[in-house]
Design a protein around this motif. Structure first.
Motif, PDB file in Angstrom:
ATOM      1  N   HIS A 287     -31.821  23.991  -8.874  1.00 60.55           N
ATOM      2  CA  HIS A 287     -31.033  23.819 -10.098  1.00 60.55           C
ATOM      3  C   HIS A 287     -31.852  23.001 -11.100  1.00 60.55           C
ATOM      4  O   HIS A 287     -32.492  22.008 -10.711  1.00 60.55           O
ATOM      5  CB  HIS A 287     -29.718  23.116  -9.787  1.00 60.55           C
ATOM      6  N   PRO A 288     -31.863  23.398 -12.353  1.00 58.77           N
ATOM      7  CA  PRO A 288     -32.681  22.665 -13.345  1.00 58.77           C
ATOM      8  C   PRO A 288     -32.280  21.200 -13.428  1.00 58.77           C
ATOM      9  O   PRO A 288     -31.087  20.863 -13.543  1.00 58.77           O
ATOM     10  CB  PRO A 288     -32.404  23.398 -14.641  1.00 58.77           C
ATOM     11  N   ILE A 289     -33.274  20.339 -13.316  1.00 59.80           N
ATOM     12  CA  ILE A 289     -33.017  18.902 -13.437  1.00 59.80           C
ATOM     13  C   ILE A 289     -33.293  18.403 -14.844  1.00 59.80           C
ATOM     14  O   ILE A 289     -32.873  17.318 -15.236  1.00 59.80           O
ATOM     15  CB  ILE A 289     -33.869  18.156 -12.413  1.00 59.80           C
ATOM     16  N   ALA A 290     -34.015  19.223 -15.627  1.00 60.31           N
ATOM     17  CA  ALA A 290     -34.300  18.895 -17.031  1.00 60.31           C
ATOM     18  C   ALA A 290     -34.629  20.188 -17.765  1.00 60.31           C
ATOM     19  O   ALA A 290     -35.131  21.149 -17.163  1.00 60.31           O
ATOM     20  CB  ALA A 290     -35.455  17.918 -17.149  1.00 60.31           C
ATOM     21  N   ILE A 291     -34.322  20.200 -19.094  1.00 59.81           N
ATOM     22  CA  ILE A 291     -34.658  21.335 -19.959  1.00 59.81           C
ATOM     23  C   ILE A 291     -35.465  20.789 -21.134  1.00 59.81           C
ATOM     24  O   ILE A 291     -35.035  19.861 -21.833  1.00 59.81           O
ATOM     25  CB  ILE A 291     -33.400  22.059 -20.462  1.00 59.81           C
ATOM     26  N   ILE A 292     -36.644  21.362 -21.314  1.00 56.31           N
ATOM     27  CA  ILE A 292     -37.524  20.952 -22.418  1.00 56.31           C
ATOM     28  C   ILE A 292     -37.390  22.003 -23.527  1.00 56.31           C
ATOM     29  O   ILE A 292     -37.653  23.199 -23.295  1.00 56.31           O
ATOM     30  CB  ILE A 292     -38.981  20.842 -21.955  1.00 56.31           C
ATOM     31  N   PHE A 293     -36.946  21.538 -24.681  1.00 56.47           N
ATOM     32  CA  PHE A 293     -36.846  22.401 -25.863  1.00 56.47           C
ATOM     33  C   PHE A 293     -38.145  22.268 -26.642  1.00 56.47           C
ATOM     34  O   PHE A 293     -38.418  21.219 -27.227  1.00 56.47           O
ATOM     35  CB  PHE A 293     -35.655  22.003 -26.731  1.00 56.47           C
ATOM     36  N   ALA A 294     -38.953  23.328 -26.656  1.00 57.35           N
ATOM     37  CA  ALA A 294     -40.298  23.275 -27.241  1.00 57.35           C
ATOM     38  C   ALA A 294     -40.343  24.065 -28.546  1.00 57.35           C
ATOM     39  O   ALA A 294     -39.814  25.175 -28.638  1.00 57.35           O
ATOM     40  CB  ALA A 294     -41.319  23.823 -26.249  1.00 57.35           C
ATOM     41  N   VAL A 295     -41.002  23.456 -29.542  1.00 54.58           N
ATOM     42  CA  VAL A 295     -41.174  24.083 -30.862  1.00 54.58           C
ATOM     43  C   VAL A 295     -42.525  23.627 -31.407  1.00 54.58           C
ATOM     44  O   VAL A 295     -43.045  22.565 -31.036  1.00 54.58           O
ATOM     45  CB  VAL A 295     -40.031  23.698 -31.807  1.00 54.58           C
TER      46      VAL A 295
END
Length: 1325
Positions: free
Chosen positions: A140-148
């Motif tokens: 299960h994802p423990i973190a989500i990185i929003f990249a731009v």
């Protein structure tokens, strides 16, 4: 420092990138951002803290990065379908690489490898799966990185759009994760560094401090590739036509079946350092603190729940119907467009969705990742007790102990709940647990005897027949082989090969089978005494060649070789399988039917493979390299068979006849010898009886069976001039485990010395084979070396000398049918003698060796008159008939090609006799040695009569004895009695009191009573007794027996009962019949009576006839069957004897005893003495017998008492000694009560009578008794004292002395007198 965890237990970080990021990376020849960041994992030297704020250093801290869109797409697929695809994908990867792996392993032959490529590939495939699962939350994802990137026109808006995008994960995926913002600022960006910094500050202000500005050069053209760790392969997506994923490149690890994925990256040194800095800062500054905060908060809830027992909550729910209190979740940040939870620096915001995973499990997982094993173990154990998992993780955290295998067993017990093959997701789950344990536990502990981790891999494989399960078994076998558990490893390699074969992965299947075969051949050494193998008669090395599992391995390997085109190797393996089936015992776990079916399969596979090889082999000479690994011929049991060998008979009987011939020649003083046993002659066939034993459990066909011979006299044999003609048997079928004998004929063309060296045949009409007929020589014991090391003499070959036919005699019966005779039947046998040699025969002897067969020499003179009493002279010797010299006619020789017929008389005496054995000895000249011819005639003798004979003292004065004879016909034929005669040296039959000759029907009984008296012309009786005394004295005193013959005597033949066909006994054949019957009767009884006296001395110690013997000869005939014969009834000894051997026995007992050091010798002497004391020659009895004559009377007791006269007769039955007696009347008067009112008679007048009787004489007297009243009276009340007199040894005084004294009283069956009262009658007796 905690041990490193498997990478599958590391934090899973998802990346949601904007489209401009994808364009930027593509333009710079870089992969996806997740793959770039994965290249920097694991991070070295990372420190975490426990709930007690204790620092935990990590040597390496791994992270897993993946693209969020791919995870979302994968979660939309059914979990079971994805598991099926995963297993198939792993199988395809293994199949595509197996050939190269096997080649690499073959190149490493002889080197000890600690890693195997297929296991490493399997681990990478399993650990590369990042898709979340319902059964656990590690993915299960423990973190989500929003990249731009800053190349976009409005980066802030793009960031806002990414944060507001809905996370399309299922509800059962944990919603507690860390939101992180990454801004990539390339060097050629449209924004300056100051603008990029302002953008970064705005993002931190709006979305929190979990943000990072990553400045990269990203030069164009890209720099040279830099090696990076190989990425783990991932399962391709099921639906690649999705609009969302259509523009995304496929994972490079799955392109065209690539084997290694990303291993280089085009980044300069500065960009690499910047990216590494970002990865570490993300982990250390954001992810770890966030996880530590979550652990702290969740631990408080966990501790508060544990303070109250669960029974309280259940009781509350039961009594009040209200749910138990649940912990209050922490403050949450709700967003209608997002499932995200953000960390704003002070708190963790979560949203508890329906079906979300347990908070305690996430607590245990976070604590495990952070290295807080104390807390993690506590929570995992709690979950395990509640049945919510945890048993699969505890083996990684606990120290090695016996409890760990129990956790493993509990894990599999919750997975494999069905007896059938588990679902794909269950198989994948078990595979993942097994790989985690193998990776996460120290190898020395994993393979130790305490844990035995290789068994866990076998449990994980279960009954699934997929490639991953097979590789689990293979790796378990690999670990076991390193532990020297060779048989277990071989079994697991075999199981792995069987499963891979079903999947079609042949290279690995063949490799595993070969490994299993090598391990089976390397069996542990058995520490047994060398003498054990010597006693068992086998080599010590052979005991370790064959195991129960080896045939299964070889059979699978052989079939695989045949299917892959290696036919020659397959044939060799099938031959070794057949060899193993002949040597290995059946396993107790395998039934006989299963073993037979296996051998049938092996044989059929060999037949198919060999036929294919022979049909497709360009060079047939290579087929000569194949040899049958087992043999059919038993050389030690095979033998020659010649024309005269098919006689049969008992070997002991032939030995008796040869001994009789030797004694006969010795008595004549002739030293005759036997010729060399020459059995093979030119142009005369002889046979080799070849004993074949089928070692297989199936029927086998051998074709073209023949022999290979060698002429020892020929140095260089020529095929055009063979020494002999050898038969070729076209077809021989031998049953399963059958032993049979086949005969191969050989006809020698010229004199030669032939040696049978080999036998040749074609196995199954396919494989030509040759076997040696050399039998192993005897074991040698002549030197100490021979005693220590088994040494054998040279091998023994079958040899025969073929000679020219010289003097040859052939014997055959005129009627060769089996003889079916009745007891006592006399029949004549015609024996045809033919000279089949090239020289004349001058001398022929017949040795019968029995008493009931003799040569007919004519009938002699026969008188037409038949006297009542005849006399026959007898040699009185129990010696059997001597060999008969067969007359050869007027020419006194038997010329070549001439024949002679000889008549033999056979008297069927022995009911147990089966065969008639005849030994013929012949020679061409008096100086030549004798040659033998043996002949056997089969016969069966059936009983005819059941005979009872009894001799009792006569009640008449005229006869001394009455002979009672009863004959019962027990056959199915009507038998007619023609004559009954008695034969005795001392007795004669004067009269026939009862019975006449006639026919006796089946089961009918005939009775005869004959009167017996002493013969007045005895001859030789006294000399016979003296001979017995002399010879037995020598035996008793232990002297050597003088080989003397008994003195002859005359036999009195009395024809008591005569019919119309009666024959006089002085015919030539009749004395032979009497002597043969008597010898047959006494030989058997003497062997039983004198077991310790050598049987060959019996004729020189005991005469044939006892002077007191009386034999009865019964003549019979069956007219309907034209049969006739006679039966001699023996065993009656009449008269009284007085222990003639008494003085000799007493002198032996009173003499000085010479003691022997052997107790057996002394005991044997005592038994011989006792046998002679109780023999018929030492009988002792009262010689006087009292006969009382009375008659029933009638008297008128009114006139007075009746005077009864009782007549007494006393007879002396002794033929040698006088006796005197005293008869006292009224000696014992007993008034015993009787139901018949019998009264004892009371004598009056003279009450004592005395007399002296000569041998065989009698005297009579009358006693008186007065009867006062009528009744039944017992004539008894008398007592007689007897003294047996013998001449005194004192010749001067010549006074008789008493030898024995006897006292005789009436018997219980005393005669009765019936006295009746008749009025008016007065008569005196």
């Amino acid at each position: 420092m905690p041990p490193p965890l498997p990478s599958s237990l590391s934090p899973h970080v998802c990346i949601l990138s904007s489209p401009d990021i994808q364009d930027l990376l593509t333009a710079s020849s870089l992969p996806q951002l997740s793959e770039i960041l994965q290249s920097f994992s694991p991070l070295p030297q990372v420190t975490t803290r426990t709930i007690s704020l204790t620092s935990v250093p990590h040597k390496a801290f791994a992270l897993r990065f993946s693209d969020l869109s791919e995870i979302e797409a994968a979660c939309r697929e059914d979990e079971e379908e994805r598991a099926v695809r995963t297993l198939d994908w792993i199988g395809l990867r293994i199949n595509s690489r197996s050939a190269q792996w096997v080649d690499d392993m073959d190149k490493m032959a002889g080197k000890q490898s600690t890693r195997v490529p297929w296991w490493e590939e399997l681990k990478r495939c399993v650990e590369g799966d990042y898709v979340p699962s319902k059964t656990e939350t590690w993915n299960h994802p423990i973190a989500i990185i929003f990249a731009v990137s800053t190349n976009t026109s409005n980066p802030l808006q793009i960031i806002s759009n990414l944060h507001s995008r809905a996370i399309e994960l299922p509800s059962w995926v944990d919603s507690a994760y860390l939101s992180y913002t990454l801004i990539v600022h390339p060097k050629d960006s449209t924004l300056s560094d100051e603008e990029a910094g302002a953008l970064f500050n705005a993002v931190k202000k709006q979305y929190g401090l979990h943000s990072y500005l990553l400045s990269l050069d990203m030069p164009n053209p890209p720099p040279a590739p830099v090696p990076v760790p190989t990425a783990k392969p991932r399962l391709p997506l099921a639906n690649r036509d999705s609009p969302e994923l259509s523009t995304k490149p496929v994972d490079s690890s799955t392109r065209n079946g690539a084997s290694s994925g990303i291993n280089t990256i085009r980044m300069n040194e500065k960009d690499i350092q910047q990216t590494a800095k970002f990865t570490r800062e993300f982990l250390v500054m954001s992810l770890i603190p966030w996880m530590e905060k979550c652990v702290t908060d969740w631990n408080e809830n966990f501790v508060s729940n544990r303070r109250l027992p669960s029974r309280l909550f259940s009781s509350t729910r039961r009594l009040f119907g209200t749910p138990s209190p649940s912990p209050t979740p922490p403050p949450s940040h709700r967003s209608s467009a997002s499932r995200s939870s953000t960390y704003n620096g002070t708190s963790v915001s979560t949203q508890a969705a329906v079906g979300s995973p347990s908070q305690q499990r996430r607590l245990a997982e976070f604590a495990t990742i952070l290295g807080d094993f104390k807390l993690a173990v506590t929570v995992w154990e709690t979950l395990s007790k509640e049945g919510k998992g945890g048993s699969d993780i505890l083996p990684l955290l606990l120290s090695p102990s016996p409890a760990i295998p129990l956790h493993v067993a509990n894990t599999f017990a919750t997975m494999f709940t069905q007896p059938t093959e588990p679902f794909a997701k269950v198989q994948l789950r078990a595979l993942l647990c097994a790989i985690r344990w193998e990776v996460g536990i120290d190898p020395s502990d994993f393979a130790s005897g305490l844990l035995e981790g290789e068994r866990w891999l076998v449990w994980a494989a279960g009954s699934a027949e997929e490639p991953p399960s097979a590789l689990l078994l293979a790796h378990a076998a690999f670990i076991s082989s390193r532990k020297q558990a060779l048989r277990r490893a071989a079994l697991w390699y075999l199981m792995a090969a069987n499963r891979l074969e079903k999947c079609g992965i042949k290279p690995l299947t063949m490799y595993f089978l070969r490994r299993a075969h090598d391990l089976c051949m390397n069996c542990p050494k058995k520490e047994l005494s060398p003498s054990f193998w010597d006693a068992e008669g086998e080599e010590a090395s052979n005991s370790r060649k064959h195991t129960a599992i080896k045939p299964v391995i070889e059979h699978s390997l052989g079939r695989l070789l045949y299917s892959t085109g290696h036919t020659q190797d397959a044939v060799k393996i099938f031959l070794s399988l057949l060899e193993a089936s002949t040597l290995s015992p059946v396993s107790p776990a395998v039934s006989d039917e299963d073993d037979v079916q296996s051998v049938e399969v092996y044989l059929e596979d060999f037949r198919t493979a060999f036929e294919h090889l022979r049909a497709n082999s360009p060079n047939l000479e290579q087929l000569n390299d194949f040899h049958l690994p087992f043999t059919f011929c038993l050389a030690s049991q095979s033998c020659f068979r010649f024309t005269n060998d098919n006689i049969g008979g008992e070997s002991s009987e032939w030995e008796k006849r040869e001994e009789a011939w030797s004694r006969f020649n010795k008595s004549r003083g002739v030293n005759s010898r036997f010729a060399t046993n020459q059995k093979a002659y030119v142009n005369e066939p002889f046979w080799v009886d070849l004993v074949l034993r089928n070692p297989l459990d199936v029927n086998v066909t051998l074709t073209d069976v023949t022999l290979v011979i060698r002429d020892s006299n020929v140095v260089e044999p020529s095929p055009s001039k063979p020494s002999a003609e050898i038969e070729v048997i076209e077809d021989v079928i031998i049953g399963a485990k059958e032993t049979r004998t086949i005969s191969i004929s050989i006809k020698a063309i010229r004199p030669a010395s032939l040696t049978i060296t080999h036998v040749t045949y074609t196995f199954l009409s396919l494989l030509p084979s040759t076997e040696s007929l050399a039998a192993r020589g005897k074991r040698l014991y002549s030197t100490p070396t021979h005693l220590q090391t088994p040494t054998y003499a040279s091998d023994v070959l079958m040899q025969v000398d073929v000679a020219e036919p010289g003097c040859r005699l052939q014997a055959s019966f005129v009627d060769d049918k089996e003889l079916n005779l009745h007891q006592g039947e006399i029949t004549h046998l015609g024996l045809c003698l033919s000279s089949i040699g090239v020289e004349s025969i001058d001398e022929v002897w017949l040795v019968v060796g029995s008493d009931n067969l003799w040569l007919d020499e004519g009938n002699g003179e026969v008188s037409d008159e038949m006297p009542a009493v005849e006399s026959i002279h007898s040699s009185n010797s129990s010696e059997p008939f001597k060999p008969f010299n067969i007359p050869l006619g007027s020419s006194f020789s038997l010329a070549p090609a001439k024949s002679l017929e000889v008549s033999l008389t056979f008297h069927a005496l022995d009911l147990t006799q089966k065969d008639i054995h005849l030994l013929l000895l012949y020679r061409e000249t008096p100086q030549a040695p004798f040659k033998q011819v043996r002949k056997v005639q089969t016969c069966s003798v059936h009983p005819l009569f059941r005979i009872t004979s009894l001799a009792t003292p006569s009640t008449n004065v005229e006869e001394m004895y009455f002979l009672h004879l009863e004959l019962q016909n027990i056959s199915n034929s009507v038998v007619r009695l023609t004559q009954i005669s008695t034969v005795s040296p001392s007795w004669t039959c004067d009269s026939s009191i009862y019975g006449k000759p006639g026919s006796i029907f089946p089961l009918q009984l005939s009775r005869f009573v004959l009167g017996i008296n002493p013969w007045d012309k005895p001859s030789g009786c006294r000399e016979t007794f003296e001979f017995v005394l002399k010879q037995n004295a020598g035996v008793i005193h232990g002297r050597a027996v003088d080989l003397l013959n008994p003195p002859p005597l005359d036999l009195c033949c009395s024809h008591s009962i005569r019919g119309s066909h009666s024959l006089p006994l002085n015919r030539f054949a009749i004395p032979s019949l009497i002597h043969s019957g008597k010898r047959h009767a006494v030989i058997g009884s003497r062997l039983a009576s004198y077991p310790h006296i050598p049987s060959h001395t019996h004729p020189h110690i005991f005469p044939l006839f006892n002077p007191a013997a009386l034999d009865v000869l019964v003549f019979w005939e069956i007219p309907a069957e034209n049969r006739s014969g006679n039966i001699l009834i023996s065993g009656l000894n009449l008269g009284a004897t007085h222990s003639p051997l008494r003085d000799i026995i007493r002198s032996a007992e009173n003499s000085k005893i010479t003691r022997s050091m052997y107790a057996e010798t002394q005991r044997k002497k005592e038994e011989i003495l006792e046998d002679i004391r109780n023999s018929e020659w030492n009988m002792e009895m009262n010689p006087l017998h009292v006969i009382i004559h009375t008659n029933d009377v009638s008297h008128d007791f009114a006139t007075g008492p009746y005077r009864l006269r009782v007549h007494f007769t006393v007879r002396n039955y002794s033929a040698t000694l006088q006796s005197r007696f005293t008869l006292n009347l009224n000696d014992t008067v007993e008034s015993k009560p009787s139901p018949s009112d019998e009264q004892a008679i009371i004598y009056s007048g003279r009450l004592t009578f005395r007399a002296k009787l000569e041998p065989s004489h009698h005297t009579a007297f009358v006693a008186t008794a007065w009867i006062k009243r009528p009744g039944t009276y017992v004539v008894g009340a008398w007592c007689m004292e007897t003294e047996v007199l013998e001449p005194s040894t004192d010749t001067v005084s010549n006074v008789e002395r008493v030898r024995y004294r006897y006292i005789q009283t009436p018997l219980n069956d005393s005669p009765l007198v019936h006295v009746c009262h008749v009025p008016g009658l007065s008569r005196s007796q």
